[in-house]
Design a protein around this motif. Structure first.
Motif, PDB file in Angstrom:
ATOM      1  N   MET A   1      -6.792   3.350 -32.442  1.00  0.00           N
ATOM      2  CA  MET A   1      -5.275   3.759 -32.028  1.00  0.00           C
ATOM      3  C   MET A   1      -4.721   3.605 -33.170  1.00  0.00           C
ATOM      4  O   MET A   1      -4.905   3.055 -34.526  1.00  0.00           O
ATOM      5  N   THR A   2      -3.106   4.552 -33.376  1.00  0.00           N
ATOM      6  CA  THR A   2      -2.326   4.873 -34.455  1.00  0.00           C
ATOM      7  C   THR A   2      -1.790   3.375 -35.257  1.00  0.00           C
ATOM      8  O   THR A   2      -1.989   2.198 -34.333  1.00  0.00           O
TER       9      THR A   2
ATOM     10  N   ARG B 120      10.047  -9.838 -23.274  1.00  0.00           N
ATOM     11  CA  ARG B 120      10.569  -8.928 -22.374  1.00  0.00           C
ATOM     12  C   ARG B 120       9.140  -8.105 -22.438  1.00  0.00           C
ATOM     13  O   ARG B 120       9.119  -7.367 -21.397  1.00  0.00           O
ATOM     14  N   LEU B 121       7.920  -8.316 -22.121  1.00  0.00           N
ATOM     15  CA  LEU B 121       6.742  -7.585 -21.918  1.00  0.00           C
ATOM     16  C   LEU B 121       6.259  -8.916 -21.000  1.00  0.00           C
ATOM     17  O   LEU B 121       6.092  -9.567 -20.129  1.00  0.00           O
ATOM     18  N   PRO B 122       5.404  -7.549 -20.083  1.00  0.00           N
ATOM     19  CA  PRO B 122       4.389  -8.780 -18.623  1.00  0.00           C
ATOM     20  C   PRO B 122       3.794  -9.574 -19.708  1.00  0.00           C
ATOM     21  O   PRO B 122       3.163  -9.348 -21.141  1.00  0.00           O
ATOM     22  N   VAL B 123       3.636 -10.189 -19.084  1.00  0.00           N
ATOM     23  CA  VAL B 123       2.501 -11.699 -19.849  1.00  0.00           C
ATOM     24  C   VAL B 123       1.134 -11.610 -19.489  1.00  0.00           C
ATOM     25  O   VAL B 123       0.773 -10.878 -21.160  1.00  0.00           O
ATOM     26  N   ASP B 124       0.765 -10.823 -19.127  1.00  0.00           N
ATOM     27  CA  ASP B 124      -0.903 -10.062 -19.945  1.00  0.00           C
ATOM     28  C   ASP B 124      -0.945  -9.312 -20.975  1.00  0.00           C
ATOM     29  O   ASP B 124      -1.921  -9.418 -21.652  1.00  0.00           O
ATOM     30  N   ASP B 125       0.347  -7.941 -20.674  1.00  0.00           N
ATOM     31  CA  ASP B 125       0.237  -6.952 -21.939  1.00  0.00           C
ATOM     32  C   ASP B 125       0.398  -8.486 -23.113  1.00  0.00           C
ATOM     33  O   ASP B 125      -0.357  -7.850 -24.348  1.00  0.00           O
ATOM     34  N   ARG B 155      -6.046  -1.485 -22.411  1.00  0.00           N
ATOM     35  CA  ARG B 155      -4.977  -1.123 -22.583  1.00  0.00           C
ATOM     36  C   ARG B 155      -3.362  -1.784 -22.208  1.00  0.00           C
ATOM     37  O   ARG B 155      -2.748  -1.302 -22.764  1.00  0.00           O
ATOM     38  N   ARG B 156      -3.978  -2.933 -22.047  1.00  0.00           N
ATOM     39  CA  ARG B 156      -2.640  -3.841 -22.199  1.00  0.00           C
ATOM     40  C   ARG B 156      -2.083  -4.162 -23.455  1.00  0.00           C
ATOM     41  O   ARG B 156      -1.290  -4.355 -24.264  1.00  0.00           O
ATOM     42  N   ILE B 157      -3.350  -3.477 -24.557  1.00  0.00           N
ATOM     43  CA  ILE B 157      -2.812  -3.832 -25.904  1.00  0.00           C
ATOM     44  C   ILE B 157      -1.754  -2.738 -26.285  1.00  0.00           C
ATOM     45  O   ILE B 157      -1.102  -3.435 -27.284  1.00  0.00           O
ATOM     46  N   LEU B 158      -2.069  -1.910 -26.294  1.00  0.00           N
ATOM     47  CA  LEU B 158      -1.975  -0.172 -26.343  1.00  0.00           C
ATOM     48  C   LEU B 158      -0.849  -0.156 -25.506  1.00  0.00           C
ATOM     49  O   LEU B 158       0.364   0.578 -26.464  1.00  0.00           O
ATOM     50  N   ARG B 159      -0.589  -0.450 -24.057  1.00  0.00           N
ATOM     51  CA  ARG B 159       0.998  -0.730 -23.436  1.00  0.00           C
ATOM     52  C   ARG B 159       2.132  -1.608 -24.156  1.00  0.00           C
ATOM     53  O   ARG B 159       3.487  -1.000 -24.931  1.00  0.00           O
ATOM     54  N   ALA B 160       1.176  -2.836 -24.884  1.00  0.00           N
ATOM     55  CA  ALA B 160       2.332  -4.016 -25.627  1.00  0.00           C
ATOM     56  C   ALA B 160       2.067  -3.114 -26.732  1.00  0.00           C
ATOM     57  O   ALA B 160       4.229  -3.491 -27.767  1.00  0.00           O
ATOM     58  N   ARG B 161       1.993  -2.711 -27.363  1.00  0.00           N
ATOM     59  CA  ARG B 161       2.380  -1.966 -28.580  1.00  0.00           C
ATOM     60  C   ARG B 161       3.396  -0.979 -28.206  1.00  0.00           C
ATOM     61  O   ARG B 161       4.572  -1.211 -28.999  1.00  0.00           O
ATOM     62  N   LEU B 162       3.050  -0.233 -27.367  1.00  0.00           N
ATOM     63  CA  LEU B 162       4.508   1.207 -27.868  1.00  0.00           C
ATOM     64  C   LEU B 162       5.457   0.287 -27.362  1.00  0.00           C
ATOM     65  O   LEU B 162       6.549   0.534 -27.835  1.00  0.00           O
ATOM     66  N   ALA B 163       5.602  -0.691 -26.569  1.00  0.00           N
ATOM     67  CA  ALA B 163       6.509  -0.977 -26.159  1.00  0.00           C
ATOM     68  C   ALA B 163       7.729  -2.069 -27.083  1.00  0.00           C
ATOM     69  O   ALA B 163       8.912  -2.141 -27.156  1.00  0.00           O
ATOM     70  N   LEU B 164       6.601  -2.824 -27.611  1.00  0.00           N
ATOM     71  CA  LEU B 164       7.456  -3.557 -28.728  1.00  0.00           C
ATOM     72  C   LEU B 164       7.678  -2.650 -29.911  1.00  0.00           C
ATOM     73  O   LEU B 164       8.586  -2.862 -30.720  1.00  0.00           O
ATOM     74  N   GLU B 165       7.297  -1.235 -30.073  1.00  0.00           N
ATOM     75  CA  GLU B 165       8.029  -0.198 -30.969  1.00  0.00           C
ATOM     76  C   GLU B 165       9.243   0.292 -30.376  1.00  0.00           C
ATOM     77  O   GLU B 165       9.504   0.083 -31.669  1.00  0.00           O
ATOM     78  N   GLU B 166       9.513   0.439 -29.114  1.00  0.00           N
ATOM     79  CA  GLU B 166      10.201   0.671 -28.565  1.00  0.00           C
ATOM     80  C   GLU B 166      11.172   0.044 -28.554  1.00  0.00           C
ATOM     81  O   GLU B 166      12.875   0.244 -29.433  1.00  0.00           O
TER      82      GLU B 166
END
Lengths: 360, 171
Positions: A1-2, B120-125, B155-166
């Motif tokens: 991951m980045t 604001r994220l899905p709970v599982d993420d 997948r959940r961790i990555l999705r969360a990270r992208l959302a948090l960055e935004e």
């Protein structure tokens, strides 16, 4: 991951330092509430149904506070907790003979593991800036979580060991405190001095004070005597010197040499007031470092032989029982445990000895 | 089944003493609300009291308690989301007190922003992300604690990270 952005990375760093900040009174209150709740859970469904209906009624009434409190509705229906006296979290003896007490895990995931079943530890302070653990008896293994700014201290006798993100052992033997650093570094403070130990170093504190003028005879002027490179040197050495060499050998990781030097103290200086301490130290070394429990038991037995009524006698008797237990001699261990309880019914090791005496 | 040391009432007290702070730290770092912490701790140990005899290995108790803590945390977060959906929006000012009292105002505000974004994220993420990036758990451990596969956890961790960055970039 980045890699995450700087803002997110900094926020995560801060997140890792979040602490519950639960004081001793908070923990005590929570414990009572948990007990009450468990007891009420055994009452059956009528109470629980009433609580659930109350919660539902409050929800439909649109009460924000009641909804957010969640199980607070249950707690309110059950009655308010009573005030309790402050207490300190502790890990204490005895565990069942032959088994170690459970480790103590602090909020920053630092772990404190008692090294033997007679060890007594207590958490004096666990706040966002300071953790203080008191080692009253025995030996503890400390794994201090790195990456926090908390000062982690271990108090043992008159010695304080302060660390930041490291792994080390602290042991109390009579009036001496042993510190053994596996990783990182620690600072050791005692009344008259301080020392720093890094990974791989260990020592006993307060260190022995060697007064060469008192303990060794004056040397006539001339060529210096050859260095005593063998423990079988023909020149007799003082008890003080042998004890200091034994400390140094243990600190250097040579437990076997330390044991030999301590045996010399017992053999050559049987009447020295420090002989009983040497016997106790030898017993601990044989039991915990060299894993020779039968020999350890014999060493512990010498404590009172050398100094009847010694201040270390109750420690020695208890450790003798433990050593026989470790050697698989359960009957001897129980006999000694029973003797201990007769002599020291309120002794420091009484709880543990009672468990040993009553074990099957 | 091996009976572990914490099965009798006296030992359950010892279980609490040994692990309360550890459990509290997990709950607070996932949930972020000090006001909910004590209730959540009670929930964890109430469940633990009921199920401790089933733990086969005494050395597994710590991980087992962590699993219960994660489950309780998820339940609490879901209750919060439901509250928001039905118009009971809780205050987020509590997040300002999460950081160490000695932290700078900037750091306190940044940490509060992180937790508002996590809301604001899905709970599982959210749970998977916090376990991995705040608690420092490995992917395998996150999967075990969340009761999902390693792939799902990743997948959940990555999705969360992208959302948090935004979300943190937008604030």
């Amino acid at each position: 991951m980045t890699e995450p952005s700087k803002a997110l990375e900094r926020a995560l760093e801060l997140g890792r330092t979040i602490e519950p900040r639960l004081g001793a009174q908070d923990l005590e209150r929570l414990q009572r509430q948990i007990r009450d709740r468990s007891a009420k859970a055994r009452l059956g469904t009528p109470m629980r149904f009433a609580v659930v209906m109350a919660a539902a009624a409050l929800l439909f009434a649109g009460s924000r506070e009641a909804w957010l409190r969640g199980t607070h509705v249950e707690a309110v229906a059950a009655g308010a907790p009573t005030a309790v006296a402050a207490a300190v979290s502790s890990v204490s003896a005895p565990a069942p003979p032959g088994r170690l007490p459970s480790p103590l895990v602090l909020s920053d995931r630092s772990r404190v593991q008692p090294r033997d079943s007679g060890t007594e530890l207590s958490v004096v302070e666990d706040s966002p800036t300071n953790v203080r653990v008191k080692l009253t008896r025995g030996r503890g293994h400390f794994e201090v979580a790195p990456g926090t700014e908390r000062v982690f201290s271990v108090l043992a006798g008159g010695v304080e060991v302060t660390v930041l993100g490291t792994v080390f052992d602290v042991e109390v033997v009579a009036d001496r405190v042993g510190v053994d650093v596996e990783r990182g570094s620690v600072r050791v403070n005692w009344k008259l001095g301080a020392a720093e130990l890094t990974a791989g170093q260990s020592g006993w504190f307060p260190p022995l004070v060697v007064d060469e003028r008192r303990d060794t005879p004056p040397r006539a002027p001339g060529p210096p005597a050859p260095a005593a490179s063998s423990i079988e040197a023909s020149t007799p050495e003082s008890a003080q010197s042998l004890l200091k060499q034994a400390d140094a050998a243990r600190a250097g990781g040579d437990a076997a040499l330390g044991a030999q030097l301590l045996r010399r103290v017992l053999r050559e200086h049987a009447k020295d007031p420090r002989a009983s301490l040497a016997a106790l130290t030898l017993g601990r070394l044989l039991l915990t470092e060299l894993h020779r429990p039968a020999e350890a038991a014999a060493a512990f037995a010498q404590v009172e032989l050398h100094a009847p009524g010694s201040p270390f006698a109750d420690d020695a008797l208890a450790h003798q029982a433990e050593a026989w237990q470790a050697a698989g001699q359960a009957a001897k261990a129980q006999q000694l445990a029973t003797s201990y309880l007769k002599r020291y019914p309120s002794g420091r090791h009484a709880r543990h000895m009672r468990a040993l005496a009553e074990s099957e | 089944m091996v009976k572990n040391e914490h099965s009798s009432p006296g030992d359950l007290d010892q279980l609490y003493k040994d692990y309360c702070r550890y459990v509290a730290a997990i709950l607070l770092r996932i949930g972020g609300r000090r006001g909910e912490l004590e209730d959540s701790i009670q929930d964890v140990f109430a469940e633990a009291t009921a199920g401790i005899a089933q733990v086969r290995q005494p050395e597994a108790i710590r991980g087992w308690l962590a699993t219960i803590a994660v489950r309780v945390a998820r339940r609490t977060l879901r209750r919060r989301r439901l509250a928001r959906l039905i118009g009971l929006t809780p205050s987020t000012s509590e997040y300002e007190s999460l950081a160490d009292p000695a932290a700078s105002p900037f750091d306190r505000a940044l940490l509060a922003r992180l937790y508002r974004a996590l809301d604001r994220l899905p709970v599982d993420d959210r749970v998977a992300y916090v376990l991995h990036h705040v608690e420092g758990e490995t992917l395998d451990a996150v999967a075990a604690l969340c009761g999902c596969s390693g792939t799902t956890a990743k997948r959940r961790i990555l999705r969360a990270r992208l959302a948090l960055e935004e979300l943190l970039a937008d604030d």
